[in-house]
Design a protein around this motif. Structure first.
Motif, PDB file in Angstrom:
ATOM      1  N   VAL A 127     -10.410   1.068   9.855  1.00  0.00           N
ATOM      2  CA  VAL A 127      -9.095   0.222  10.326  1.00  0.00           C
ATOM      3  C   VAL A 127      -8.696  -0.809   9.169  1.00  0.00           C
ATOM      4  O   VAL A 127      -7.541  -0.956   8.655  1.00  0.00           O
ATOM      5  CB  VAL A 127      -9.564  -0.747  11.624  1.00  0.00           C
ATOM      6  N   VAL A 128      -9.866  -1.186   8.554  1.00  0.00           N
ATOM      7  CA  VAL A 128      -9.690  -2.073   7.213  1.00  0.00           C
ATOM      8  C   VAL A 128      -9.185  -1.338   6.241  1.00  0.00           C
ATOM      9  O   VAL A 128      -8.255  -2.109   5.607  1.00  0.00           O
ATOM     10  CB  VAL A 128     -10.825  -2.966   6.903  1.00  0.00           C
ATOM     11  N   ALA A 129      -9.648  -0.310   5.738  1.00  0.00           N
ATOM     12  CA  ALA A 129      -9.342   0.660   4.756  1.00  0.00           C
ATOM     13  C   ALA A 129      -7.714   1.079   5.101  1.00  0.00           C
ATOM     14  O   ALA A 129      -7.086   1.141   4.097  1.00  0.00           O
ATOM     15  CB  ALA A 129     -10.290   1.712   4.542  1.00  0.00           C
ATOM     16  N   SER A 130      -7.505   1.554   6.277  1.00  0.00           N
ATOM     17  CA  SER A 130      -6.078   1.892   6.553  1.00  0.00           C
ATOM     18  C   SER A 130      -5.182   0.825   6.548  1.00  0.00           C
ATOM     19  O   SER A 130      -3.699   0.982   6.022  1.00  0.00           O
ATOM     20  CB  SER A 130      -6.149   2.384   8.068  1.00  0.00           C
ATOM     21  N   ALA A 131      -5.534  -0.275   6.848  1.00  0.00           N
ATOM     22  CA  ALA A 131      -4.476  -1.663   6.711  1.00  0.00           C
ATOM     23  C   ALA A 131      -4.489  -1.921   5.338  1.00  0.00           C
ATOM     24  O   ALA A 131      -3.280  -2.452   4.944  1.00  0.00           O
ATOM     25  CB  ALA A 131      -5.322  -2.795   7.512  1.00  0.00           C
ATOM     26  N   THR A 132      -5.444  -1.788   4.571  1.00  0.00           N
ATOM     27  CA  THR A 132      -5.189  -1.894   2.805  1.00  0.00           C
ATOM     28  C   THR A 132      -4.234  -1.085   2.492  1.00  0.00           C
ATOM     29  O   THR A 132      -3.481  -1.359   1.574  1.00  0.00           O
ATOM     30  CB  THR A 132      -6.602  -1.928   2.198  1.00  0.00           C
ATOM     31  N   ILE A 133      -4.222   0.265   2.870  1.00  0.00           N
ATOM     32  CA  ILE A 133      -3.131   1.174   2.287  1.00  0.00           C
ATOM     33  C   ILE A 133      -1.765   0.821   2.669  1.00  0.00           C
ATOM     34  O   ILE A 133      -1.030   0.573   1.828  1.00  0.00           O
ATOM     35  CB  ILE A 133      -3.185   2.701   3.277  1.00  0.00           C
ATOM     36  N   GLY A 134      -1.701   0.221   3.976  1.00  0.00           N
ATOM     37  CA  GLY A 134      -0.520  -0.606   4.273  1.00  0.00           C
ATOM     38  C   GLY A 134       0.130  -1.645   3.432  1.00  0.00           C
ATOM     39  O   GLY A 134       1.112  -2.101   3.018  1.00  0.00           O
ATOM     40  N   SER A 135      -1.046  -2.465   3.235  1.00  0.00           N
ATOM     41  CA  SER A 135      -0.771  -3.765   2.352  1.00  0.00           C
ATOM     42  C   SER A 135      -0.306  -3.283   0.958  1.00  0.00           C
ATOM     43  O   SER A 135       0.349  -3.986   0.386  1.00  0.00           O
ATOM     44  CB  SER A 135      -2.168  -4.721   2.385  1.00  0.00           C
ATOM     45  N   ILE A 136      -1.035  -2.458   0.446  1.00  0.00           N
ATOM     46  CA  ILE A 136      -0.961  -2.166  -0.819  1.00  0.00           C
ATOM     47  C   ILE A 136       0.918  -1.585  -1.199  1.00  0.00           C
ATOM     48  O   ILE A 136       1.474  -1.820  -2.009  1.00  0.00           O
ATOM     49  CB  ILE A 136      -1.626  -1.099  -1.620  1.00  0.00           C
ATOM     50  N   ALA A 137       1.102  -0.756  -0.048  1.00  0.00           N
ATOM     51  CA  ALA A 137       2.444  -0.277   0.035  1.00  0.00           C
ATOM     52  C   ALA A 137       3.362  -1.250  -0.183  1.00  0.00           C
ATOM     53  O   ALA A 137       4.699  -1.166  -0.866  1.00  0.00           O
ATOM     54  CB  ALA A 137       2.817   0.600   1.257  1.00  0.00           C
ATOM     55  N   GLN A 138       3.445  -2.341   0.368  1.00  0.00           N
ATOM     56  CA  GLN A 138       4.323  -3.320   0.549  1.00  0.00           C
ATOM     57  C   GLN A 138       4.186  -4.400  -0.732  1.00  0.00           C
ATOM     58  O   GLN A 138       5.219  -4.981  -0.936  1.00  0.00           O
ATOM     59  CB  GLN A 138       4.237  -4.251   1.796  1.00  0.00           C
ATOM     60  N   GLN A 139       3.294  -4.283  -1.387  1.00  0.00           N
ATOM     61  CA  GLN A 139       3.055  -5.118  -2.518  1.00  0.00           C
ATOM     62  C   GLN A 139       3.772  -4.264  -3.887  1.00  0.00           C
ATOM     63  O   GLN A 139       3.952  -4.975  -4.992  1.00  0.00           O
ATOM     64  CB  GLN A 139       1.694  -5.156  -2.919  1.00  0.00           C
ATOM     65  N   LYS A 140       4.042  -3.084  -3.538  1.00  0.00           N
ATOM     66  CA  LYS A 140       4.361  -2.278  -4.824  1.00  0.00           C
ATOM     67  C   LYS A 140       5.904  -2.435  -4.951  1.00  0.00           C
ATOM     68  O   LYS A 140       6.825  -1.881  -5.898  1.00  0.00           O
ATOM     69  CB  LYS A 140       4.108  -0.727  -4.614  1.00  0.00           C
ATOM     70  N   SER A 141       6.882  -2.836  -4.069  1.00  0.00           N
ATOM     71  CA  SER A 141       8.148  -2.882  -4.189  1.00  0.00           C
ATOM     72  C   SER A 141       8.755  -4.319  -3.609  1.00  0.00           C
ATOM     73  O   SER A 141       8.280  -4.754  -2.535  1.00  0.00           O
ATOM     74  CB  SER A 141       8.707  -1.922  -3.384  1.00  0.00           C
ATOM     75  N   GLY A 142       9.553  -4.794  -4.430  1.00  0.00           N
ATOM     76  CA  GLY A 142      10.095  -6.232  -4.028  1.00  0.00           C
ATOM     77  C   GLY A 142      10.839  -6.227  -2.816  1.00  0.00           C
ATOM     78  O   GLY A 142      10.840  -7.300  -2.042  1.00  0.00           O
ATOM     79  N   LEU A 143      11.475  -4.959  -2.473  1.00  0.00           N
ATOM     80  CA  LEU A 143      12.332  -4.849  -1.269  1.00  0.00           C
ATOM     81  C   LEU A 143      11.497  -5.029  -0.155  1.00  0.00           C
ATOM     82  O   LEU A 143      11.955  -5.122   0.955  1.00  0.00           O
ATOM     83  CB  LEU A 143      13.146  -3.695  -1.378  1.00  0.00           C
TER      84      LEU A 143
END
Length: 424
Positions: A127-143
């Motif tokens: 769960v935490v590793a999967s959540a981190t994938i989502g968190s990284i995605a939103q950090q990669k784009s200002g939009l």
């Protein structure tokens, strides 16, 4: 005209949201399936070796916890993995992100914890590793920075879906435990991620965790099902308080090797007498599904009570000494044995004539619901891992009874108690 202009302005962001959600769903579910398969493979091998030579029951936890300590110290920034608390902290504070190293940290440490005998499971690590994938995605784009919660929930939902072959459980877990709020973008990201995860499960022909056949259930069993729900609520509070209490006690031990030594001694000694407490314990459930006990004897009583009392304690020791995991697998295991105990007891002394296998399944859902205060997640998750909805109504009933029994005794779970500390 305004609608068209508004849509044209939002389309670039919406397109990125859709693409990111699909990628998150694929990566999170691929990670979950990989971790599940690798863990099952190596846990089976090491557990067999330990059964042949009891010394390994002491050696394996020592190896696992020691390797995890050094990995954390030298590779993962010497920071303790906090489980789902990390996700809740990130969602509650926009300035807190889940760093990239959390993916290998939880993947590797969760794997090592379980295969070397730590009495927990890989669910929270996933769960935490999967959540981190989502968190990284939103950090990669200002939009996309405004969609941190939405992408984290997408990753979590995809991970849970892949682990338990239950898309509905993945969605409900994000709503009941992680987000607890709904908006249009969250629904979109979660559905897209879960859709990809479901497709991958189908393509890979992922088997359910337990392969069993359920034919029917009887209305006259309802009073005993309610009794099981009440007992599950009580036992879940014992699990929660054990984790909180033992973690507090171990935190006062400054030397990490003393923690590992104490944990190894306690784990090894206990598992020698109760091998079903090794690792996630799913092998024990498969055993009682195959050969459910029908006779209430002193040996049966001691073995079941031992598991019901000692599994929460060993789980707490595993987590407090540096192991990676949570209460998902322990809840399912404890609930299964509690269900078997109740069925055997009422059949022997009350001539109830209930079906033991049904009670094993119902017990799994009851304990999980009470432990995480998420009855609908528990309902669809257990139906998913058994690939059978025959017991839908009794499971729904027992999940509600166990949850509110637990809340009446103690209002917090391991997750909500941690979140309370963060807010205070």
């Amino acid at each position: 005209m305004r609608f068209i202009n508004s849509f044209q302005n939002q389309f670039p962001t919406l397109k990125k949201v859709i693409i990111a959600s699909l990628l998150i769903g694929f990566l999170a579910s691929f990670l979950a399936i990989s971790l599940k398969r690798i863990t099952e493979h190596f846990e089976a091998i090491l557990f067999l070796k330990a059964n042949l030579n009891k010394v390994y029951f002491f050696l394996f936890p020592l190896i696992g916890l020691t390797v995890i300590y050094y990995l954390r110290y030298y590779l993962f920034k010497n920071k303790e993995n906090k489980g789902i608390k990390e996700i809740l902290e990130s969602i509650s504070s926009p300035s807190k992100n889940l760093p990239l190293y959390k993916i290998p940290s939880h993947f590797i440490n969760g794997l090592l914890t379980v295969i070397f005998g730590g009495s927990t499971g890989i669910e929270v690590s996933t769960v935490v590793a999967s959540a981190t994938i989502g968190s990284i995605a939103q950090q990669k784009s200002g939009l996309l920075k405004q969609y941190q919660t939405e992408f984290i929930c997408a990753g979590v939902a995809a991970g849970i879906t892949a682990l338990f072959c239950s898309p509905v459980a993945g969605i409900l877990f994000t709503l009941e435990v992680i987000s607890r709020k709904v908006n249009k973008i969250l629904v979109l990201t979660t559905l897209l991620a879960v859709g990809v995860s479901s497709g991958l499960i189908y393509f890979l022909n992922e088997p359910t965790l337990f392969s069993i056949s359920i034919t029917t259930w009887h209305v006259y069993a309802i009073p005993y099902i309610i009794l099981l729900g009440i007992l599950a609520g009580v036992n879940s509070v014992f699990l929660t308080k054990s984790v909180l209490f033992i973690k507090t006690k171990f935190s006062k031990i400054e030397n990490s090797f003393n923690k590992i030594g104490i944990a190894t001694l306690l784990l090894g000694t206990t598992i020698c007498f109760f091998p079903n407490l090794y690792g996630d314990g799913y092998h024990g459930i498969k055993e009682i599904f195959t050969h459910p006990n029908t006779t209430f004897s002193l040996t049966f009583f001691i073995s079941i009570i031992g598991i019901l009392i000692l599994k929460p304690i060993l789980t707490s020791i595993t987590l407090a000494s540096g192991g990676d995991g949570g209460v998902f697998a322990p809840s399912i295991v404890i609930g299964a044995f509690l269900g078997l105990f109740v069925a055997t007891f009422v059949n022997t002394f009350l001539n109830a004539n209930v079906i033991p296998i049904n009670f094993i399944i119902i017990g799994m859902a009851a304990l999980l619901s009470a432990s995480i205060h998420a009855p609908f997640t528990a309902l669809f998750l257990v139906c998913g891992i058994t690939n059978d909805y025959t017991l839908f109504f009794p499971i729904l009933m027992v999940c509600l009874v166990s949850k509110y029994t637990a809340k009446l005794i103690y209002p917090y779970t391991v997750y909500s108690y941690s979140l309370q500390l963060v807010k205070s």
